[in-house]
Design a protein around this motif. Structure first.
Motif, PDB file in Angstrom:
ATOM      1  N   ARG A 177      56.422 -60.321-109.655  1.00  0.00           N
ATOM      2  CA  ARG A 177      57.811 -59.932-109.903  1.00  0.00           C
ATOM      3  C   ARG A 177      58.718 -60.214-108.717  1.00  0.00           C
ATOM      4  NH1 ARG A 177      58.304 -54.149-112.715  1.00  0.00           N
ATOM      5  NH2 ARG A 177      60.436 -54.944-112.870  1.00  0.00           N
ATOM      6  N   SER A 178      58.120 -60.445-107.547  1.00  0.00           N
ATOM      7  CA  SER A 178      58.917 -60.832-106.384  1.00  0.00           C
ATOM      8  C   SER A 178      59.061 -62.337-106.264  1.00  0.00           C
ATOM      9  CB  SER A 178      58.273 -60.271-105.106  1.00  0.00           C
ATOM     10  OG  SER A 178      58.198 -58.861-105.162  1.00  0.00           O
ATOM     11  N   LEU A 179      58.583 -63.064-107.289  1.00  0.00           N
ATOM     12  CA  LEU A 179      58.650 -64.527-107.339  1.00  0.00           C
ATOM     13  C   LEU A 179      57.829 -65.179-106.231  1.00  0.00           C
ATOM     14  CD1 LEU A 179      62.404 -65.088-108.287  1.00  0.00           C
ATOM     15  CD2 LEU A 179      60.414 -64.916-109.784  1.00  0.00           C
ATOM     16  N   TYR A 180      56.678 -64.557-105.908  1.00  0.00           N
ATOM     17  CA  TYR A 180      55.700 -65.163-105.025  1.00  0.00           C
ATOM     18  C   TYR A 180      54.537 -65.696-105.857  1.00  0.00           C
ATOM     19  CZ  TYR A 180      57.913 -63.405-100.770  1.00  0.00           C
ATOM     20  OH  TYR A 180      58.801 -63.158 -99.753  1.00  0.00           O
ATOM     21  N   TRP A 181      53.971 -66.825-105.432  1.00  0.00           N
ATOM     22  CA  TRP A 181      52.902 -67.486-106.172  1.00  0.00           C
ATOM     23  C   TRP A 181      51.534 -67.056-105.634  1.00  0.00           C
ATOM     24  CZ3 TRP A 181      53.710 -69.797-110.614  1.00  0.00           C
ATOM     25  CH2 TRP A 181      54.949 -70.350-110.897  1.00  0.00           C
ATOM     26  N   HIS A 182      50.570 -66.921-106.577  1.00  0.00           N
ATOM     27  CA  HIS A 182      49.194 -66.578-106.224  1.00  0.00           C
ATOM     28  C   HIS A 182      48.258 -67.418-107.090  1.00  0.00           C
ATOM     29  CE1 HIS A 182      50.926 -63.070-104.169  1.00  0.00           C
ATOM     30  NE2 HIS A 182      51.638 -62.901-105.280  1.00  0.00           N
ATOM     31  N   TYR A 183      47.358 -68.130-106.441  1.00  0.00           N
ATOM     32  CA  TYR A 183      46.443 -69.021-107.155  1.00  0.00           C
ATOM     33  C   TYR A 183      45.393 -68.216-107.927  1.00  0.00           C
ATOM     34  CZ  TYR A 183      42.804 -72.500-107.928  1.00  0.00           C
ATOM     35  OH  TYR A 183      41.854 -73.303-108.497  1.00  0.00           O
ATOM     36  N   LEU A 184      45.109 -68.618-109.172  1.00  0.00           N
ATOM     37  CA  LEU A 184      44.115 -67.938-109.996  1.00  0.00           C
ATOM     38  C   LEU A 184      42.883 -68.807-110.229  1.00  0.00           C
ATOM     39  CD1 LEU A 184      46.303 -66.084-112.672  1.00  0.00           C
ATOM     40  CD2 LEU A 184      45.235 -65.148-110.627  1.00  0.00           C
ATOM     41  N   THR A 185      43.015 -69.870-111.034  1.00  0.00           N
ATOM     42  CA  THR A 185      41.853 -70.665-111.422  1.00  0.00           C
ATOM     43  C   THR A 185      42.220 -72.146-111.476  1.00  0.00           C
ATOM     44  OG1 THR A 185      42.365 -70.404-113.779  1.00  0.00           O
ATOM     45  CG2 THR A 185      40.871 -68.784-112.798  1.00  0.00           C
ATOM     46  N   PRO A 186      41.202 -73.034-111.390  1.00  0.00           N
ATOM     47  CA  PRO A 186      41.484 -74.469-111.461  1.00  0.00           C
ATOM     48  C   PRO A 186      41.598 -75.015-112.880  1.00  0.00           C
ATOM     49  CG  PRO A 186      39.172 -74.119-111.008  1.00  0.00           C
ATOM     50  CD  PRO A 186      39.813 -72.763-111.024  1.00  0.00           C
ATOM     51  N   SER A 187      41.249 -74.199-113.893  1.00  0.00           N
ATOM     52  CA  SER A 187      41.283 -74.687-115.272  1.00  0.00           C
ATOM     53  C   SER A 187      41.644 -73.551-116.220  1.00  0.00           C
ATOM     54  CB  SER A 187      39.922 -75.276-115.671  1.00  0.00           C
ATOM     55  OG  SER A 187      38.934 -74.256-115.693  1.00  0.00           O
ATOM     56  N   PHE A 188      42.028 -73.940-117.452  1.00  0.00           N
ATOM     57  CA  PHE A 188      42.367 -72.937-118.441  1.00  0.00           C
ATOM     58  C   PHE A 188      41.138 -72.148-118.869  1.00  0.00           C
ATOM     59  CE2 PHE A 188      42.396 -71.903-122.997  1.00  0.00           C
ATOM     60  CZ  PHE A 188      43.391 -70.938-123.006  1.00  0.00           C
ATOM     61  N   THR A 189      39.996 -72.814-119.014  1.00  0.00           N
ATOM     62  CA  THR A 189      38.766 -72.123-119.427  1.00  0.00           C
ATOM     63  C   THR A 189      38.389 -71.032-118.437  1.00  0.00           C
ATOM     64  OG1 THR A 189      37.963 -74.114-120.540  1.00  0.00           O
ATOM     65  CG2 THR A 189      36.336 -72.435-119.984  1.00  0.00           C
ATOM     66  N   ALA A 190      38.503 -71.328-117.142  1.00  0.00           N
ATOM     67  CA  ALA A 190      38.176 -70.322-116.130  1.00  0.00           C
ATOM     68  C   ALA A 190      39.125 -69.132-116.220  1.00  0.00           C
ATOM     69  CB  ALA A 190      38.233 -70.950-114.739  1.00  0.00           C
ATOM     70  N   TYR A 191      40.415 -69.398-116.476  1.00  0.00           N
ATOM     71  CA  TYR A 191      41.358 -68.287-116.614  1.00  0.00           C
ATOM     72  C   TYR A 191      41.070 -67.475-117.874  1.00  0.00           C
ATOM     73  CZ  TYR A 191      45.481 -65.592-117.641  1.00  0.00           C
ATOM     74  OH  TYR A 191      46.315 -64.557-117.969  1.00  0.00           O
ATOM     75  N   TYR A 192      40.726 -68.144-118.953  1.00  0.00           N
ATOM     76  CA  TYR A 192      40.443 -67.458-120.217  1.00  0.00           C
ATOM     77  C   TYR A 192      39.280 -66.481-120.040  1.00  0.00           C
ATOM     78  CZ  TYR A 192      39.559 -66.925-125.236  1.00  0.00           C
ATOM     79  OH  TYR A 192      39.379 -66.412-126.505  1.00  0.00           O
ATOM     80  N   ARG A 193      38.244 -66.920-119.367  1.00  0.00           N
ATOM     81  CA  ARG A 193      37.108 -66.027-119.110  1.00  0.00           C
ATOM     82  C   ARG A 193      37.511 -64.883-118.184  1.00  0.00           C
ATOM     83  NH1 ARG A 193      32.478 -70.674-118.046  1.00  0.00           N
ATOM     84  NH2 ARG A 193      32.226 -71.312-120.229  1.00  0.00           N
ATOM     85  N   LEU A 194      38.346 -65.193-117.201  1.00  0.00           N
ATOM     86  CA  LEU A 194      38.802 -64.151-116.281  1.00  0.00           C
ATOM     87  C   LEU A 194      39.600 -63.089-117.021  1.00  0.00           C
ATOM     88  CD1 LEU A 194      38.536 -63.786-113.169  1.00  0.00           C
ATOM     89  CD2 LEU A 194      40.820 -64.750-112.978  1.00  0.00           C
ATOM     90  N   MET A 195      40.448 -63.508-117.962  1.00  0.00           N
ATOM     91  CA  MET A 195      41.240 -62.575-118.752  1.00  0.00           C
ATOM     92  C   MET A 195      40.342 -61.689-119.617  1.00  0.00           C
ATOM     93  SD  MET A 195      44.057 -63.474-121.708  1.00  0.00           S
ATOM     94  CE  MET A 195      42.771 -64.220-122.736  1.00  0.00           C
ATOM     95  N   ILE A 196      39.318 -62.293-120.226  1.00  0.00           N
ATOM     96  CA  ILE A 196      38.417 -61.527-121.089  1.00  0.00           C
ATOM     97  C   ILE A 196      37.630 -60.511-120.272  1.00  0.00           C
ATOM     98  CG2 ILE A 196      36.396 -61.678-122.578  1.00  0.00           C
ATOM     99  CD1 ILE A 196      38.876 -62.625-123.977  1.00  0.00           C
ATOM    100  N   THR A 197      37.076 -60.939-119.153  1.00  0.00           N
ATOM    101  CA  THR A 197      36.233 -60.043-118.359  1.00  0.00           C
ATOM    102  C   THR A 197      37.021 -58.911-117.717  1.00  0.00           C
ATOM    103  OG1 THR A 197      36.439 -61.584-116.502  1.00  0.00           O
ATOM    104  CG2 THR A 197      34.470 -61.771-117.859  1.00  0.00           C
ATOM    105  N   HIS A 198      38.339 -59.079-117.536  1.00  0.00           N
ATOM    106  CA  HIS A 198      39.168 -57.981-117.030  1.00  0.00           C
ATOM    107  C   HIS A 198      39.690 -57.091-118.152  1.00  0.00           C
ATOM    108  CE1 HIS A 198      39.204 -60.072-113.125  1.00  0.00           C
ATOM    109  NE2 HIS A 198      39.586 -58.914-112.625  1.00  0.00           N
ATOM    110  N   LEU A 199      39.279 -57.364-119.390  1.00  0.00           N
ATOM    111  CA  LEU A 199      39.583 -56.511-120.548  1.00  0.00           C
ATOM    112  C   LEU A 199      41.075 -56.380-120.816  1.00  0.00           C
ATOM    113  CD1 LEU A 199      37.049 -53.598-119.865  1.00  0.00           C
ATOM    114  CD2 LEU A 199      36.676 -55.652-121.230  1.00  0.00           C
ATOM    115  N   GLY A 200      41.890 -57.253-120.223  1.00  0.00           N
ATOM    116  CA  GLY A 200      43.333 -57.150-120.425  1.00  0.00           C
ATOM    117  C   GLY A 200      43.936 -55.893-119.833  1.00  0.00           C
ATOM    118  N   LEU A 201      43.308 -55.320-118.814  1.00  0.00           N
ATOM    119  CA  LEU A 201      43.810 -54.094-118.198  1.00  0.00           C
ATOM    120  C   LEU A 201      45.201 -54.313-117.593  1.00  0.00           C
ATOM    121  CD1 LEU A 201      40.519 -52.957-116.473  1.00  0.00           C
ATOM    122  CD2 LEU A 201      41.765 -51.639-118.191  1.00  0.00           C
ATOM    123  N   PRO A 202      46.007 -53.273-117.498  1.00  0.00           N
ATOM    124  CA  PRO A 202      47.358 -53.438-116.949  1.00  0.00           C
ATOM    125  C   PRO A 202      47.334 -53.985-115.527  1.00  0.00           C
ATOM    126  CG  PRO A 202      47.132 -51.297-118.029  1.00  0.00           C
ATOM    127  CD  PRO A 202      45.763 -51.893-117.965  1.00  0.00           C
TER     128      PRO A 202
END
Length: 292
Positions: A177-202
């Protein structure tokens, strides 16, 4: 009545698409109203139109995802006493909502500041990974994958873009929300798994920032721990189903008020005791006269 082959095949398809997270969520204490919004696959012409419009080639894994389902939405809630509280939310925008960030509106004035004006020539690399950060100007093309319920944006980022060439390489970043960038994953598949394993928590994306999520989000994460903290997604070290032993139906029920202690009735004094008491009062009266 037995299920038909089509119904069984459909359930297997949903199970594979969600990586079994619906079954895991339904086994957690206090979790209710697990909802997965089923969507039809996107048409190939829509994907080709998006690529031509934005001069970007969709990665193969994201293309296969959209040809399976045009977006992804899974939500779940938690029951606290008699109240249903919305907690988890997993979203992947559809092709139509995969819009570019940083473009100025058609109706804006020529002198109106844009988000590209926020770019500076100072720090251009991610502090932890050393990767070059995205830019809001023409050097990068940024597309919103997940609005994160207003707590930021997960974006598909194409960097080192030129006007006359179709950009191929992309990765996934989180814009807070402060418009700072943070790297997550190198691919969409890796992000998709990351989203699932975090259960969509807030605010789970803030775990990849130096300051982390808010205290309230940390409380939800303590109650429903992400699957990333365990090697087995469905079983713990004892072979039991993965769940937090804290039951919110009991933990947030409230403390019963203790009844006020009963006062003991005063003991009835005997005649001798009463006389002694009167004599005591007489003595104290005389002493007070003498003091005067």
């Amino acid at each position: 009545m037995e299920e038909s082959k089509d119904e069984k095949a459909h359930k297997v398809f949903i199970e594979r698409l969600t990586l079994g997270v619906t079954r895991v969520l339904e086994s957690l204490p206090g979790v209710i109203d697990v909802r997965f919004a089923e969507r039809e696959p996107a048409e190939k012409r829509c994907l080709l139109s998006w690529e031509q419009k934005n001069a970007c080639a969709l990665p193969e894994d994201l293309r296969d995802f959209y040809l399976t389902t045009d977006g992804f939405t899974l939500t779940w809630s938690s029951k606290l006493e008699n109240e249903c509280v919305s907690v988890g939310c997993m979203v992947i925008n559809s092709v139509v909502k995969l819009r570019r960030l940083g473009q100025s509106s058609v109706f804006s004035l020529p002198s109106t500041p844009t988000i590209a004006d926020l770019d500076s020539d100072g720090e251009t690399e991610d502090a932890e990974t050393g990767r070059e950060q995205p830019h809001f100007d023409s050097r990068s093309r940024i597309f919103e994958l997940d609005p994160c319920a207003g707590n930021g944006k997960v974006c598909l980022v194409y960097k080192n873009c030129t006007e006359d060439e179709v950009t191929q390489q992309c990765d996934v970043w989180f814009l807070d929300r402060s418009l700072y960038w943070h790297y997550l994953t190198p691919s969409f598949t890796a992000y998709y798994r990351l989203m699932i394993t975090h259960l969509g928590l807030p605010e789970w994306q803030y775990n990849f920032t130096p300051y982390g999520p808010s205290p309230q989000a940390k409380q939800w994460a303590a109650l429903y721990q992400p699957l990333t903290f365990h090697s087995e997604p469905h079983l713990d070290s004892a072979g039991e189903p993965l769940l937090n032993k804290l039951d919110p139906a009991k933990a947030f029920r409230g403390r019963a008020k203790q009844p006020p202690p009963k006062k003991k009735p005063p003991a009835q004094a005997s005649s001798t005791g009463s006389g002694g008491t009167s004599r005591g009062h007489g003595v104290s009266g005389r002493l007070s006269v003498l003091k005067r």
